[in-house]
Design an enzyme around this catalytic site. Sequence first.
Site, PDB file in Angstrom:
ATOM      1  N   GLY A  44       0.630  -1.091   0.097  1.00 44.62           N
ATOM      2  CA  GLY A  44      -0.158   0.227  -0.074  1.00 44.62           C
ATOM      3  C   GLY A  44       1.106   1.067   0.577  1.00 44.62           C
ATOM      4  N   GLN A  49       3.286  10.110   0.899  1.00 39.40           N
ATOM      5  CA  GLN A  49       4.835   9.383   0.538  1.00 39.40           C
ATOM      6  C   GLN A  49       5.769   9.480  -0.086  1.00 39.40           C
ATOM      7  OE1 GLN A  49       2.825   4.787   2.396  1.00 39.40           O
ATOM      8  NE2 GLN A  49       4.889   5.318   3.530  1.00 39.40           N
ATOM      9  N   CYS A  89       6.019   0.003   6.825  1.00 43.81           N
ATOM     10  CA  CYS A  89       5.667   0.788   6.345  1.00 43.81           C
ATOM     11  C   CYS A  89       6.894   1.418   5.325  1.00 43.81           C
ATOM     12  CB  CYS A  89       5.509   2.348   6.949  1.00 43.81           C
ATOM     13  SG  CYS A  89       4.859   4.027   6.124  1.00 43.81           S
ATOM     14  N   LEU A  90       6.503   1.755   4.305  1.00 42.14           N
ATOM     15  CA  LEU A  90       7.923   1.943   3.141  1.00 42.14           C
ATOM     16  C   LEU A  90       8.817   3.032   3.633  1.00 42.14           C
ATOM     17  CD1 LEU A  90       6.146   1.056  -0.297  1.00 42.14           C
ATOM     18  CD2 LEU A  90       7.853  -0.540   0.934  1.00 42.14           C
ATOM     19  N   HIS A 131      -4.348   1.671   7.443  1.00 41.20           N
ATOM     20  CA  HIS A 131      -2.592   2.285   7.570  1.00 41.20           C
ATOM     21  C   HIS A 131      -2.247   3.396   6.348  1.00 41.20           C
ATOM     22  CE1 HIS A 131       1.833   1.262   7.696  1.00 41.20           C
ATOM     23  NE2 HIS A 131       1.798   2.374   6.464  1.00 41.20           N
ATOM     24  N   GLU A 132      -3.039   3.186   5.585  1.00 36.77           N
ATOM     25  CA  GLU A 132      -2.427   4.234   4.280  1.00 36.77           C
ATOM     26  C   GLU A 132      -3.596   5.335   4.586  1.00 36.77           C
ATOM     27  OE1 GLU A 132      -0.502   3.647   2.366  1.00 36.77           O
ATOM     28  OE2 GLU A 132      -0.232   1.525   3.012  1.00 36.77           O
ATOM     29  N   HIS A 135      -2.204   7.832   6.574  1.00 37.05           N
ATOM     30  CA  HIS A 135      -1.312   8.182   6.290  1.00 37.05           C
ATOM     31  C   HIS A 135      -1.450   9.935   5.722  1.00 37.05           C
ATOM     32  CE1 HIS A 135       3.004   6.123   6.346  1.00 37.05           C
ATOM     33  NE2 HIS A 135       1.976   5.571   5.538  1.00 37.05           N
TER      34      HIS A 135
END
Length: 166
Positions: A44, A49, A89-90, A131-132, A135
């Site tokens: 995701g 990000q 997480c990236l 989660h996204e 963000h």
Amino acid sequence: MFKIIKYPEIILRKTAKIVTSFDIELKETSIEMYNIMQKLGGIGLAGPQINFNKRIVIIGDLNNKDYSVYVNPEITYFSNDKEISEEGCLSLPNIFGLVKRSKKIHLKYKDLEGNKIKEKLKGLKSVVIQHEIDHLNGILFIDRVEEITKGKEKLKELKYKLENNV
Ligand code: CO
């Protein structure tokens, strides 16, 4: 060319703006997001990000062959029934932790053409979307974490850098 924004960069803490124009830039951004996500092996990714401060999220499918785009996503229902799973997480590479989230959610969002869509999600997809969407509101999984399972020292180091401005 976009690059991935990493904690503790400040854009990750901003509230992303509502998307109002469903134009070619939005489509191109979603494709670029998918390319980056695939290259880095994520499931995701949210606009902030890649330094795109708008409310867009993409989620890869489990075999990473296809993906879904969610524009202006809003969760309209969270189940009381929750489960704990390990998240990463990236924007926080090599850091993982246990986060408790609702098992089921109802979601409304728009597609890349601006069509309104409603969807009920459960399981992994429900967790990833939560989660996204966090963000988009400047929230990271480390804010909700019950226990860091990997990368505790790395996270400490990053927090130290943030607090001491180094
Ligand atoms: Co993330």
